[in-house]
Design an enzyme around this catalytic site. Structure first.
Site, PDB file in Angstrom:
ATOM      1  N   SER A 215      33.317  42.180  37.277  1.00 39.43           N
ATOM      2  CA  SER A 215      34.374  43.058  37.761  1.00 39.43           C
ATOM      3  C   SER A 215      35.501  42.214  38.373  1.00 39.43           C
ATOM      4  O   SER A 215      36.037  41.339  37.682  1.00 39.43           O
ATOM      5  CB  SER A 215      33.776  44.069  38.749  1.00 39.43           C
ATOM      6  OG  SER A 215      34.657  45.147  38.952  1.00 39.43           O
ATOM      7  N   GLU A 343      31.628  51.707  31.119  1.00 36.36           N
ATOM      8  CA  GLU A 343      32.223  51.110  32.324  1.00 36.36           C
ATOM      9  C   GLU A 343      32.833  52.146  33.276  1.00 36.36           C
ATOM     10  O   GLU A 343      32.704  52.055  34.493  1.00 36.36           O
ATOM     11  CB  GLU A 343      33.349  50.145  31.931  1.00 36.36           C
ATOM     12  CG  GLU A 343      32.929  48.953  31.113  1.00 36.36           C
ATOM     13  CD  GLU A 343      32.427  47.815  31.966  1.00 36.36           C
ATOM     14  OE1 GLU A 343      32.196  48.005  33.161  1.00 36.36           O
ATOM     15  OE2 GLU A 343      32.250  46.713  31.399  1.00 36.36           O
ATOM     16  N   HIS A 461      29.381  50.559  34.653  1.00 34.00           N
ATOM     17  CA  HIS A 461      29.968  49.355  35.233  1.00 34.00           C
ATOM     18  C   HIS A 461      28.942  48.710  36.174  1.00 34.00           C
ATOM     19  O   HIS A 461      28.295  49.408  36.943  1.00 34.00           O
ATOM     20  CB  HIS A 461      31.224  49.754  36.013  1.00 34.00           C
ATOM     21  CG  HIS A 461      32.011  48.598  36.539  1.00 34.00           C
ATOM     22  ND1 HIS A 461      32.556  47.635  35.729  1.00 34.00           N
ATOM     23  CD2 HIS A 461      32.365  48.249  37.804  1.00 34.00           C
ATOM     24  CE1 HIS A 461      33.204  46.751  36.462  1.00 34.00           C
ATOM     25  NE2 HIS A 461      33.098  47.100  37.727  1.00 34.00           N
TER      26      HIS A 461
END
Ligand SMILES: *[C@@H]1O[C@H](CO)[C@@H](O)[C@H](O)[C@H]1NC(C)=O
Ligand SMILES: *[C@@H]1O[C@H](CO)[C@@H](O)[C@H](O)[C@H]1NC(C)=O
Length: 561
Positions: A215, A343, A461
């Site tokens: 991320s 995600e 995610h």
């Protein structure tokens, strides 16, 4: 000279003879001083040495707040590296944490190494893997509880996880010399310098450093690939679910200064001249500074990341002098990057699992979309919103609409920025680019903390993290299949860190081919049976058709300074 010195250092791991049960702590002599750690056991039962809470820079407090990190000085007594490293001041917006936690004196890193006692005497130095945590540059930490070595250290690598400053304390920029910006990224860079100077003492090879991150950590990794001052500090790079071009990490022109002005206003500091703004902000309590985060929100927790990476004015310590959209003037390194299948769950679950929030989102989409997708200041905002609506919300059925919300976040926040970044890297790299998409649905999912403890939102995610690290709060027991995927991912990642090629030296039952062109975008779909596919993130290319600032500027982009 250095080599033979380091051999001596490695050998000086303290060992108590014969009696294992009262074995002393491992002690390492580094150029900065002695460090005492402790032993841990990996998933596979290997005993390793851990050294936690090692300072790599001076505490960034007082006059050092809003400044680039200053390297740590030598210490005299043996450093106790068996404490839990502090976390930087933060509040986690992804889990909607209420309280602020952490401390401003937070520039510490953790080192884990399989080398111990004298069993390393005839082995060569090991590849080093350095992890930058995610959390939108707003939260997160490198502690053992989140990013422990228990899986990675079953292989022959040295693992380092580091903290860096967060939120306005790490990413405020006045766009001039008084606070040029990117201090959080400069912290990471300082950690990489510390590693260059000290990692041989821990059995690590400073000439084989792989940076990896997830991320905002993945975006960080990509930013280091673009930074002149980071060149030479690492040799391979892995960006998981984040690149330099994500709209939540790359400041749009003018955005950094606008948010600096807002921060000053919230804290009753002058907005100009910036020298006065910064000296006033230095007098404020760090918790009060982080506490302004809620004041930046226009709707719900949006926009989530007001403080981002910026292009700095030209000065010797600049982390980034040119747009991440331009060809960097640093050598390229082998790169692995990829996505998880769903995600967007990071954002969509909070919206779709709560009826009133969902209704707000749908009925006020015109005002919410420009904020959450970061085009508020676009002269084309209305047109962009309408196109997004047609693409993702053009359905009457509620479950299709909810899936559309998931997909718009997946595409805008992660997939298109990955596609865009890979295309740009292709234009100048001669090194392999390995792409992946994780589609394996594990027993646990980060959706459990992103808004709904129970529902199934696919491969969310951050879900790849649980295969790399024993994330403490994901409490459901792993299935045998989960463990198998985890072993595969550990093999791929550590192989890449060792050779720059995920297929060797430890064999895998498939072949991960590097991507060959921006149009083919071949990628490995990671699942029970991993297979090669092409056209990673195809649906997300829609975002290239929108008149967003970076598309409009295109080749004519000029630095906004
Ligand atoms: C090091 O710190 C740990 C944790 O705070 C403590 O338990 C231990 O006693 C300390 N060791 C020494 C040698 O001071
Ligand atoms: C649902 O969303 C509304 C509006 O944002 C909020 O006030 C409420 O607290 C949320 N409910 C739950 C259970 O999170």
């Amino acid at each position: 000279m250095w080599k033979s010195f380091s051999k001596f250092v490695v050998l000086s791991f303290v060992l108590t003879l014969s009696d294992v049960s009262c074995e002393k702590a491992p002690v390492v002599r580094t150029p900065l001083g002695d460090v005492a750690g402790y032993y841990m056991t990996t998933r596979g039962g290997r005993q390793i040495s851990a050294f936690t809470a090692i300072p790599y820079a001076l505490p960034p407090i007082g006059d050092l707040r809003f400044k680039a990190p200053v390297p740590i000085n030598q210490w005299e007594n043996t450093l106790n590296a068996s404490t839990v490293s502090p976390v930087c001041v933060q509040r986690n917006p992804y889990t909607r944490q209420e309280e602020i936690v952490g401390q401003e004196d937070c520039l510490y890193l953790n080192i884990y190494t399989p080398t111990r006692n004298n069993d390393v005497s005839d082995t060569s130095l090991l590849p080093v893997m350095v992890f930058f945590h995610g959390g939108g540059w707003m939260c997160g930490d490198g502690t053992t509880g989140m990013y422990g070595p228990h899986f990675l250290l079953d292989r022959d690598v040295v693992f380092v996880a580091t903290n860096y400053r967060l939120g306005p304390l790490g990413f405020l920029s006045t766009q001039d010399e008084h606070c040029p910006g990117n201090n959080g990224l400069k912290d990471q860079q300082e950690a990489l310098r510390f590693i260059q100077n000290n990692i041989e003492s821990f059995g690590g090879d400073k000439n084989s450093v792989t940076i990896f991150g997830e991320s905002a950590g993945g975006a960080s990794v990509h930013y280091h690939m673009l930074s002149e001052n980071s060149a030479g500090l690492f040799h391979k790079a892995i960006s998981e679910s984040g690149t330099a071009l994500v709209p939540w990490a790359e400041a749009a022109p003018g955005e950094a200064l606008r948010n600096a002005f807002r921060l000053a206003k919230f804290l009753d500091c002058p907005q100009a001249p910036s020298e006065n703004m910064i000296s006033c902000l230095r007098t404020k309590d760090s918790y009060d500074i982080i506490n302004t985060e809620f004041l930046f929100y226009a709707w719900d927790y949006e926009p989530m990341t007001p403080f981002k990476a910026v292009i700095e004015p030209d000065h010797p310590g600049a982390f980034l002098r040119r747009s991440p959209r331009k060809t960097p003037n640093v050598p390229a390194v082998p790169w692995m990057t990829g996505l998880n299948k769903d995600e967007g769950c990071l954002k969509s679950v909070w919206i779709t699992s709560n009826t009133s929030r969902y209704n707000e989102f749908m009925s006020a989409f015109e005002t919410i979309a420009p904020v959450t997708f970061y085009y508020e200041n676009s002269p084309y905002a209305e047109a962009i919103t309408e196109k997004i609506r047609q693409k993702y919300l053009n359905d009457k059925d509620e479950s299709a609409l909810k899936n559309g919300i998931l997909e718009m976040y997946s595409d805008s926040y992660f997939a298109y920025p990955a596609v865009d970044a890979v295309e740009k890297v292709f234009s100048y790299t001669k090194n392999p680019v390995y792409l992946y998409d994780l589609s394996y649905k594990a027993t646990n999912s980060f959706s459990q903390i992103f808004g709904d403890e129970e529902g199934d939102y696919g491969v969310c995610h951050a879900d790849e993290l649980m295969h790399l690290f024993p994330i403490e709060f994901l409490s459901k027991p792993f299935s045998p299949e989960d463990i198998e995927i985890s072993e595969t991912i550990i093999t791929l990642w550590t192989n890449f860190a060792t050779t720059g090629n995920p297929n060797k030296p430890v064999p895998v039952p498939f072949k991960w081919e590097p991507a060959t062109s921006p149009s083919k975008m071949e990628y490995l779909e990671i699942n029970k049976e991993s297979v090669m596919k092409s056209d990673l993130g195809a649906r997300s290319r829609f975002w290239s058709t929108l008149p967003l600032w970076y598309n409009v500027r295109g080749r004519k982009f000029t630095d906004d300074l």
